[in-house]
Design a protein around this motif. Structure first.
Motif, short mmCIF file in Angstrom:
data_model
loop_
_atom_site.label_atom_id
_atom_site.label_comp_id
_atom_site.label_asym_id
_atom_site.label_seq_id
_atom_site.Cartn_x
_atom_site.Cartn_y
_atom_site.Cartn_z
N ILE A 1 0.61 -1.36 0.02
CA ILE A 1 -0.04 0.06 -0.10
C ILE A 1 0.76 1.27 0.10
CG2 ILE A 1 -1.53 1.27 1.48
CD1 ILE A 1 -2.97 -1.21 0.19
N GLY A 2 0.39 2.37 -0.93
CA GLY A 2 1.31 3.57 -0.93
C GLY A 2 1.01 4.08 -2.29
N CYS A 3 1.63 5.18 -2.48
CA CYS A 3 1.39 5.60 -3.86
C CYS A 3 1.97 4.78 -4.94
CB CYS A 3 1.90 7.37 -3.91
SG CYS A 3 1.24 8.36 -2.81
N SER A 4 3.26 4.40 -4.84
CA SER A 4 3.92 3.73 -5.81
C SER A 4 3.09 2.29 -5.68
CB SER A 4 5.41 3.48 -5.24
OG SER A 4 5.66 3.36 -3.94
N SER A 5 2.73 1.86 -4.68
CA SER A 5 1.97 0.55 -4.61
C SER A 5 0.96 0.54 -5.61
CB SER A 5 1.90 0.33 -3.34
OG SER A 5 3.08 0.03 -2.68
N THR B 1 7.20 -1.56 -4.73
CA THR B 1 7.18 -1.05 -3.15
C THR B 1 7.79 0.26 -2.80
OG1 THR B 1 7.66 -1.81 -0.83
CG2 THR B 1 9.13 -2.42 -2.64
N GLY B 2 7.04 1.32 -1.90
CA GLY B 2 7.73 2.36 -1.32
C GLY B 2 8.77 2.03 -0.37
N ASP B 3 9.58 3.08 0.09
CA ASP B 3 10.61 3.02 0.99
C ASP B 3 10.06 2.53 2.32
OD1 ASP B 3 9.97 5.91 -0.07
OD2 ASP B 3 10.27 6.04 2.03
N GLY B 4 8.82 3.31 2.59
CA GLY B 4 8.05 3.01 3.70
C GLY B 4 7.73 1.49 3.84
N ASP B 5 6.78 1.08 2.81
CA ASP B 5 6.54 -0.32 2.65
C ASP B 5 7.32 -1.47 2.70
OD1 ASP B 5 3.68 -1.41 1.86
OD2 ASP B 5 5.15 -2.40 0.27
N ALA B 6 8.46 -0.98 2.05
CA ALA B 6 9.72 -2.12 1.76
C ALA B 6 10.48 -1.97 3.20
CB ALA B 6 10.67 -1.81 0.78
N ASN C 1 11.91 5.09 -3.95
CA ASN C 1 12.43 5.84 -2.68
C ASN C 1 12.14 7.02 -2.84
OD1 ASN C 1 13.46 6.66 -0.23
ND2 ASN C 1 15.50 5.99 -1.00
N ASN C 2 11.02 7.58 -2.30
CA ASN C 2 10.88 9.25 -2.24
C ASN C 2 11.21 9.75 -1.12
OD1 ASN C 2 8.58 8.28 -0.96
ND2 ASN C 2 7.01 8.96 -2.41
N ASN C 3 11.83 8.76 0.02
CA ASN C 3 12.09 9.59 1.29
C ASN C 3 11.00 9.90 2.25
OD1 ASN C 3 14.64 11.14 -0.68
ND2 ASN C 3 15.05 9.46 0.80
N ILE C 4 9.79 9.35 1.91
CA ILE C 4 8.57 9.96 2.74
C ILE C 4 7.59 8.86 2.68
CG2 ILE C 4 7.39 11.23 0.90
CD1 ILE C 4 8.48 12.85 4.25
N TYR C 5 6.55 8.96 3.47
CA TYR C 5 5.36 8.10 3.17
C TYR C 5 4.52 9.09 2.60
CZ TYR C 5 6.07 4.77 7.22
OH TYR C 5 6.48 3.81 8.09
N GLY C 6 4.25 8.85 1.12
CA GLY C 6 3.78 9.93 0.49
C GLY C 6 2.10 9.77 0.48
N MET C 7 1.68 8.59 0.46
CA MET C 7 0.15 8.60 0.48
C MET C 7 -0.46 8.77 1.58
SD MET C 7 -2.13 5.11 -0.53
CE MET C 7 -2.20 5.43 -2.11
N THR C 8 0.12 8.83 2.81
CA THR C 8 -0.63 9.42 3.86
C THR C 8 -0.10 10.80 4.43
OG1 THR C 8 1.19 7.81 4.98
CG2 THR C 8 -1.13 7.14 5.10
N GLY C 9 0.43 11.54 3.49
CA GLY C 9 0.69 12.93 3.76
C GLY C 9 1.81 13.42 4.30
N THR D 1 -1.91 -5.82 1.19
CA THR D 1 -1.93 -5.24 2.48
C THR D 1 -0.26 -4.55 2.89
OG1 THR D 1 -1.44 -7.23 3.46
CG2 THR D 1 -3.48 -6.31 3.89
N HIS D 2 -0.60 -3.47 3.55
CA HIS D 2 0.97 -2.49 3.72
C HIS D 2 1.80 -3.29 4.01
CE1 HIS D 2 3.00 1.08 4.04
NE2 HIS D 2 2.86 1.20 5.32
N GLY D 3 3.13 -3.27 3.40
CA GLY D 3 4.27 -3.77 4.09
C GLY D 3 4.40 -5.50 3.39
C1 LIG Z 1 -1.21 -1.81 8.59
C2 LIG Z 1 -1.14 -0.35 7.93
N1 LIG Z 1 -0.60 0.46 8.73
C3 LIG Z 1 -0.67 1.69 7.91
C4 LIG Z 1 -1.13 2.39 7.04
C5 LIG Z 1 -1.29 3.45 6.45
N2 LIG Z 1 -0.39 3.53 5.36
C6 LIG Z 1 -1.07 3.61 4.00
S1 LIG Z 1 0.22 3.84 2.88
C7 LIG Z 1 1.42 4.17 4.08
C8 LIG Z 1 2.92 4.71 3.87
C9 LIG Z 1 3.27 4.74 2.18
O1 LIG Z 1 4.49 5.16 2.30
P1 LIG Z 1 5.68 4.49 1.17
O2 LIG Z 1 5.61 2.70 1.15
O3 LIG Z 1 6.87 5.19 1.47
O4 LIG Z 1 4.91 4.75 -0.17
P2 LIG Z 1 4.69 6.20 -0.80
O5 LIG Z 1 3.28 6.34 -0.60
O6 LIG Z 1 5.40 7.02 -0.52
O7 LIG Z 1 4.80 5.70 -2.52
C10 LIG Z 1 0.97 4.09 5.20
C11 LIG Z 1 1.62 4.14 6.61
C12 LIG Z 1 -1.93 0.76 6.20
N3 LIG Z 1 -2.48 1.30 5.14
N4 LIG Z 1 -1.85 -0.02 6.87
#
Ligand SMILES: Cc1ncc(C[n+]2csc(CCOP(=O)(O)OP(=O)(O)O)c2C)c(N)n1
Length: 295
Positions: free
Chosen positions: A56-60, A98-103, A127-135, A74-76
């Motif tokens: 889960i995330g923008c890149s995801s 996967t995003g940097d947070g997700d991975a 890797n955009n150095n941030i959690y993009g999707m959640t702001g 699901t996330h991660g």
């Molecule tokens: C179990 C769980 N925890 C937290 C979230 C909230 N959440 C959605 S996307 C995200 C972070 C995404 O960041 P990243 O992986 O870096 O991807 P990006 O959006 O930057 O591409 C989080 C914390 C979720 N969906 N599920």
């Protein structure tokens, strides 16, 4: 290299169902998806040869837009799902987006264990150095001193180097590129897809909205220029004196070795232990001995 027709990527998109996409103007995700689709085209892979998996995330969101076998999980957990797919269908090219947070945060354990097993996945970490999707919260790759919604006074946490992490954990192919260096990214994707083993490609990307806005770089063009000027190919980096290397990020194929791959090891194990069961004169059956099962 094949001569890529201009509209080649259209054939891979679910353009009649899944657009418009969710990415903000200036985001690098679309550029990177374009590089990946061109790499897939260059390699002559069929849509059904591929399974694309994300968390889960923008890149995801990427698998949602492409007409492959896709799984948006699901996330991660993308790598865990991808491992299951690869075990069940080893003939597929399994690509993880996967995003940097997700991975490296919630999915950090799956990431290091996929590398440790050297399972034949292509893991693309955007890797955009941030959690993009959640702001714009800090992720494990937010550099020290940079601002995020969870670091309003600047982050004090040391950041992961994704490529070092992957290499140390056991991946057999590790590379880095950026959204700016599209031709390099495409070539690296081609090599990663052809590699037998766990290949990890980190692609540095810009997030002008969640990251840039908080760090005085809300212009996507400026962020792309920073990718151009702040990175160096490994060969050029190696030639620089120590003082000129400061702050430069290395691009290119950073690590590429041959080592046993997990699916092969698993298949060899299955072959070894699935010898026909012996029926003794007494009518009893015997399983393979532990010696026969030894690696
Ligand atoms: C179990 C769980 N925890 C937290 C979230 C909230 N959440 C959605 S996307 C995200 C972070 C995404 O960041 P990243 O992986 O870096 O991807 P990006 O959006 O930057 O591409 C989080 C914390 C979720 N969906 N599920």
């Amino acid at each position: 290299m094949r001569n890529i027709p201009q509209k080649v990527i259209h054939q891979y998109l679910r353009h009649d169902k899944k657009f418009p996409h969710v990415w903000c103007a200036g985001c690098g995700n679309g550029i990177i998806l374009g590089d990946l689709l061109r790499a897939i085209y260059n390699l002559g892979l069929e849509k059904d040869d591929i399974a694309m998996v994300s968390g889960i995330g923008c890149s995801s969101r990427m698998p949602v837009y492409v007409d492959f076998n896709t799984l948006h999980t699901t996330h991660g957990r993308a790598i865990a799902f991808a491992t299951g797919i690869k075990m069940a269908k080893p003939e597929l090219k399994v690509i993880v987006i996967t995003g940097d947070g997700d991975a490296t945060a919630i999915g950090g354990n799956h990431f290091i264990h996929a590398a440790r097993r050297n399972i034949d996945l292509t893991i693309i970490v955007i890797n955009n150095n941030i959690y993009g999707m959640t702001g714009g919260q800090c992720s494990p790759t937010t550099p020290i001193g940079k601002f995020a919604t969870t670091a309003p006074y600047g982050s004090i946490e040391p950041n992961f180097d994704i490529c070092e992490l992957a290499k140390c954990a056991g991946a057999s192919f590790v590379a880095r590129s950026t959204a700016y260096h599209t031709t390099e990214t495409r070539t690296i994707f081609e090599k990663a897809l052809m590699k037998k083993g766990c290949s990890v490609v980190e692609v540095i990307s810009q997030c002008p909205v969640s990251y840039g806005k908080m760090n005085n770089t809300s212009s996507p063009v400026k962020m792309l220029e920073m990718q151009r000027d702040g990175t160096l190919m490994r060969e050029a980096y190696d030639k620089l004196p120590e003082d000129k290397r400061q702050g430069k990020i290395i691009r290119g194929i950073l690590y590429d070795i041959e080592k046993p791959e997990f699916i092969d090891q698993y298949q060899a194990l299955v072959d070894r232990v699935s010898k026909p069961i012996q029926v003794k004169e007494s009518g009893k059956t015997s399983k393979p001995t532990s010696q026969e099962c030894e690696v």
